[in-house]
Design an enzyme around this catalytic site. Structure first.
Site, mmCIF file in Angstrom:
data_model
loop_
_atom_site.group_PDB
_atom_site.id
_atom_site.type_symbol
_atom_site.label_atom_id
_atom_site.label_comp_id
_atom_site.label_asym_id
_atom_site.label_seq_id
_atom_site.Cartn_x
_atom_site.Cartn_y
_atom_site.Cartn_z
ATOM 1 N N GLU A 212 0.803 -1.228 0.000
ATOM 2 C CA GLU A 212 0.000 0.000 0.000
ATOM 3 C C GLU A 212 0.839 1.283 0.000
ATOM 4 O O GLU A 212 0.697 2.135 0.893
ATOM 5 C CB GLU A 212 -0.978 -0.003 1.186
ATOM 6 C CG GLU A 212 -1.970 -1.159 1.130
ATOM 7 C CD GLU A 212 -3.024 -1.096 2.226
ATOM 8 O OE1 GLU A 212 -2.805 -0.382 3.223
ATOM 9 O OE2 GLU A 212 -4.070 -1.739 2.073
ATOM 10 N N GLU A 332 -6.061 -7.637 -1.706
ATOM 11 C CA GLU A 332 -6.692 -7.486 -0.391
ATOM 12 C C GLU A 332 -8.126 -7.013 -0.600
ATOM 13 O O GLU A 332 -8.366 -6.102 -1.398
ATOM 14 C CB GLU A 332 -5.981 -6.454 0.495
ATOM 15 C CG GLU A 332 -4.659 -6.883 1.086
ATOM 16 C CD GLU A 332 -4.149 -5.875 2.116
ATOM 17 O OE1 GLU A 332 -4.978 -5.167 2.735
ATOM 18 O OE2 GLU A 332 -2.924 -5.805 2.303
#
Length: 429
Positions: A212, A332
């Site tokens: 991320e 995710e």
């Protein structure tokens, strides 16, 4: 996501105990044929194994290396990987980093704890034993397990840091050198269990540069883009066999027309990332996307969130089909149990939407290549849970959704790859 604290119902512990008994005494795992494992490759928008198209039904268990350090907790790795294989899951995404934290792999720049490295050796070797591949992330943008903050702190403490800003991870020459040294050490590590260097082990599905990434101090995206280009090129000079992705959440940048129509909210285009630009580099083999409507929008309405999920996924698959010409992996996704009025059935609806869109893309030969729920773990691990975690076999309806998806993607590709015996047994029921 960052794992936090939460409490699970006692049924989880009971379900995990039953699962352990089933795995060890049920006979399913008593004879696992050892097959020659091939590297996963890419051809356009598809993953390829042994000449056949490979779609992924995977999962996240970020905690494998950390738990493998402790001999009393090590059994959880085998339990989780065996359970994943039993569900027909083919790839597990997990951390191959822990920088300066408890059970740190990298204690300080270039200094490693051999005990923790041996724990990672075990995770990789055990994954091969269970017929599961691994997608290994190499550093965290977040503070959990050290992350980029720890690298900046190291440089600052040594008097080498340009600034104390966390985003200097991406542009400080000293920190870039730290990370390159880390990459080289991990990629060339010889596994003490099987004697194979990580870069030569096809059990590893691929590498993820950073979980991320965000660089909000440069909303133009130039700083992060330069870092991705430099690090991906460096990694590929050491390991040209494995696939590589960035680890993006999927936000569209300030120059993308989709920032106005597809991003969850206006802030998402100001984080220094750009899904198309970051994923377009020739050194990046596939694109990654995350899905967290609970954290990304202020709208509490469930139906709004579920519609966003569909639109978000379809937009990125369209990017893979028409612009990137690369596979898209939703590495995710999760629905929070902390939502007001949360019911597990809502999570099932969310999972079903994700699975259906992947299956639809696969049937049409599209770039939607796989999905990974965040996160799975076993009973007795409440400290590792957050509002998204589940023990997948504790809820029959969720378990059924996951296993049905495994069969659907396997049948779509026409070949029961690698886990042939497991999937044939699972999908013939």
């Amino acid at each position: 996501m960052v794992a936090g604290n939460n409490l699970f119902f006692p049924v989880v512990v009971l379900a995990s105990f039953v699962a352990i008994l089933y795995i060890y005494f049920g006979g399913l795992w008593s004879h696992h044929a050892q097959r020659k494992v091939s590297f996963v490759e890419r051809n356009g928008t598809h993953f390829i194994v042994d000449g056949g198209v490979f779609y992924v039904n995977g999962w996240n268990s970020y905690w494998l290396m950390d738990q493998a350090v402790n001999e009393h907790k090590k059994y959880r790795i085998k339990l989780m990987l065996q359970a994943g294989a039993k569900m027909g899951l083919t790839v597990c995404r997990t951390w191959a980093f822990n920088d300066g934290d408890y059970n740190a792999l990298q204690i300080s720049p270039g200094q490693f704890d051999e005990k923790v490295f041996r724990a990672l050796d075990y995770v990789i070797a055990e994954a091969k034993q269970q017929g599961v591949r691994l997608l290994l992330a190499l550093v965290n943008n977040l503070d959990a397990f050290g992350g980029k903050t720890q690298y900046v702190k190291w440089a600052w403490e040594e008097g080498l840091g340009l600034t104390s800003s966390n985003d200097s991870f991406f542009y400080d020459p000293s920190i870039r050198r730290y990370f390159k040294d880390y990459l080289k050490t991990v990629l060339t590590r010889k596994n003490t269990i099987n004697g194979i260097e990580y870069r030569d082990d096809p059990t590893i599905f691929g590498w993820e540069l950073i979980n991320e990434p965000r660089c909000a101090t440069d909303a133009s995206g130039n700083t992060l883009q330069d870092w991705i280009e430099e690090m991906s090129t460096f990694l590929k000079t050491i390991d040209s066999k494995h696939l590589l992705t960035v680890g993006l959440e999927g936000f569209y940048g300030p120059k993308s027309p989709k920032r106005l129509t597809e991003n969850p909210e206006i802030w998402a285009s100001d984080l220094g990332t750009d899904f198309i630009r970051n994923s377009m580099l020739p050194t990046i083999d596939f694109a990654s996307v995350h899905i967290y409507p609970d954290h990304w929008t202020h709208v509490e309405d469930l139906e709004y969130k579920l519609k966003f999920v569909s639109r978000w996924m379809e937009s990125h698959i369209e990017d893979g089909d028409k612009e990137l010409m690369k596979p898209i992996m939703f590495t995710e996704f999760g629905l929070s149990s902390e939502n007001k009025g949360f019911d597990p059935a809502q999570r099932d609806r969310f999972y079903k939407i994700v699975f259906n869109i992947i299956h639809k893309s696969a049937k049409n030969g599209g770039s939607g290549a796989g999905s990974f729920p965040w996160q799975f773990f076993v009973g007795g691990m409440e400290d590792y849970n957050d509002e998204f975690g589940i023990v997948p076999w504790a809820k029959p309806s969720t378990y059924k959704l996951i296993t049905e998806q495994s069969c659907r993607v396997a049948q779509t590709q026409g070949v029961l790859l690698w886990q042939t015996n497991y999937l044939k047994q699972l999908c013939s029921r």
